[in-house]
Design an enzyme around this catalytic site. Sequence first.
Site, mmCIF file in Angstrom:
data_model
loop_
_atom_site.group_PDB
_atom_site.id
_atom_site.type_symbol
_atom_site.label_atom_id
_atom_site.label_comp_id
_atom_site.label_asym_id
_atom_site.label_seq_id
_atom_site.Cartn_x
_atom_site.Cartn_y
_atom_site.Cartn_z
ATOM 1 N N TRP A 79 0.833 -1.210 0.000
ATOM 2 C CA TRP A 79 0.000 0.000 0.000
ATOM 3 C C TRP A 79 0.858 1.247 0.000
ATOM 4 C CZ3 TRP A 79 -4.134 -1.460 -1.964
ATOM 5 C CH2 TRP A 79 -4.782 -2.633 -1.575
ATOM 6 N N ASP A 88 -1.467 6.689 6.284
ATOM 7 C CA ASP A 88 -2.564 5.783 5.952
ATOM 8 C C ASP A 88 -2.730 4.851 7.155
ATOM 9 O OD1 ASP A 88 -4.154 3.685 5.050
ATOM 10 O OD2 ASP A 88 -2.947 3.262 3.262
ATOM 11 N N LYS A 146 -11.805 -1.967 6.751
ATOM 12 C CA LYS A 146 -10.935 -2.813 7.554
ATOM 13 C C LYS A 146 -11.432 -2.882 8.995
ATOM 14 C CE LYS A 146 -8.627 -3.173 3.865
ATOM 15 N NZ LYS A 146 -7.450 -2.508 3.410
HETATM 16 C C1 LIG Z 1 -6.923 -2.052 2.128
HETATM 17 C C2 LIG Z 1 -5.913 -0.992 2.226
HETATM 18 C C3 LIG Z 1 -5.800 0.007 1.226
HETATM 19 C C4 LIG Z 1 -6.640 0.011 -0.021
HETATM 20 O O1 LIG Z 1 -7.948 0.320 0.276
HETATM 21 P P1 LIG Z 1 -9.065 0.556 -0.843
HETATM 22 O O2 LIG Z 1 -10.174 1.149 -0.047
HETATM 23 O O3 LIG Z 1 -9.390 -0.776 -1.428
HETATM 24 O O4 LIG Z 1 -8.520 1.492 -1.843
HETATM 25 C C5 LIG Z 1 -4.854 0.989 1.416
HETATM 26 N N1 LIG Z 1 -4.071 1.018 2.504
HETATM 27 C C6 LIG Z 1 -4.157 0.088 3.471
HETATM 28 C C7 LIG Z 1 -3.245 0.160 4.656
HETATM 29 C C8 LIG Z 1 -5.073 -0.949 3.361
HETATM 30 O O5 LIG Z 1 -5.152 -1.872 4.322
#
Ligand SMILES: *Cc1c(COP(=O)(O)O)cnc(C)c1O
Length: 361
Positions: free
Chosen positions: A102, A172, A196
């Site tokens: 990511w 993030d 998540k």
């Molecule tokens: C799942 C995830 C993403 C991507 O998320 P989307 O909503 O599918 O774009 C980005 N960063 C992290 C840390 C993730 O766990």
Amino acid sequence: MARVYNFSAGPSTLPEKVLQTAAAEMMDYHGSGQSVMEMSHRSKWFDDIIKEAEALMRELYQVPDNYKVLFLQGGASAQFSAIPLNFMNGSGKADYIITGQWAKKAFQEAQKYGDVKAVASSADKTFSYIPKTKAEDFRDDVDYVYICMNNTIYGTVYKELPPVGDKVLIADVSSCALSEPLDISKFGVVYFGAQKNVAPAGLVVAIIREDLLGNARDITPVMMNYKVQADADSLYNTPPCWTIYICKLVLDWIKEEFGSLEAMKAHNEKKAAVLYNFLDNSKLFKGTVVPEDRSLMNVPFVTGDEELDAKFVKEATAAGFVNIKGHRTVGGMRASIYNAMPIEGVEKLVEFMAKFEAENA
Ligand SMILES: *Cc1c(COP(=O)(O)O)cnc(C)c1O
């Protein structure tokens, strides 16, 4: 049918209490005669929902007053573009730390917009640790430093933030959102995709220091302009109303069940310890992450034998422990044990692993 224990990395398990409330309110939300899916996003009912969601988010995360809390769409991945478009607006430089897929995707997206440097990476050991950085690793004039706080695929987490001084830090926090307290004042921006730990897919929450808003590039699509979204209180266009409603119910659940993110963290530590203690003493299974950087949320593990891993995944699935196969880049297994995974789920998984170990050692 009985509910399974769902160890999916995302979309992931939600608190049963939340599902029950949503079901009970489905046909007639608070006397409106409609579900939240059907009502106007300009209605009084929805206005209350989004305002309460924001208030609870501010309370639980103790968000300082000079930060906006935005409810957005496009997934975490859309923010990979929105961040450089909104914040890479001074020197046109940004530093990224590559701790997994990511972070790498965010880095690659930012490269389209400016001078982006990967200052550290743990790619050499399949991202099984958080690379150490020193203050001098970061360039003096960057517009921001970017990290991925909890690495969903690899199971690592920052226990200490990189020494960025007074540079703007952007994180993030998708897969550790609301799992423990976070000192928001240390960040320029934190954001998370909801699927998540917070709600179904379709929602991203961004918490942004106000003074960083208002300098988006001219080419920024209006939907990615955080200032536009902030000025419209996240209602520039139709927001993901249903997902915001579930997010509010999840926040209610955290508050009622745990009271604070300190208590949420204590619960998550206790839960993760059940699995890590088992892994550390097992002769068959082992964790793939260095102990000091282990995530409380995502726990990858292997037997060291691909066939045995596949057998384990198959038998675990049949026994009601689902979505436990590891990401293809790590192999083996991964148990995502987010806030909503009850401790019994982890205890029963460990019992099952012990039985499998006895039968296959
Ligand atoms: C799942 C995830 C993403 C991507 O998320 P989307 O909503 O599918 O774009 C980005 N960063 C992290 C840390 C993730 O766990």
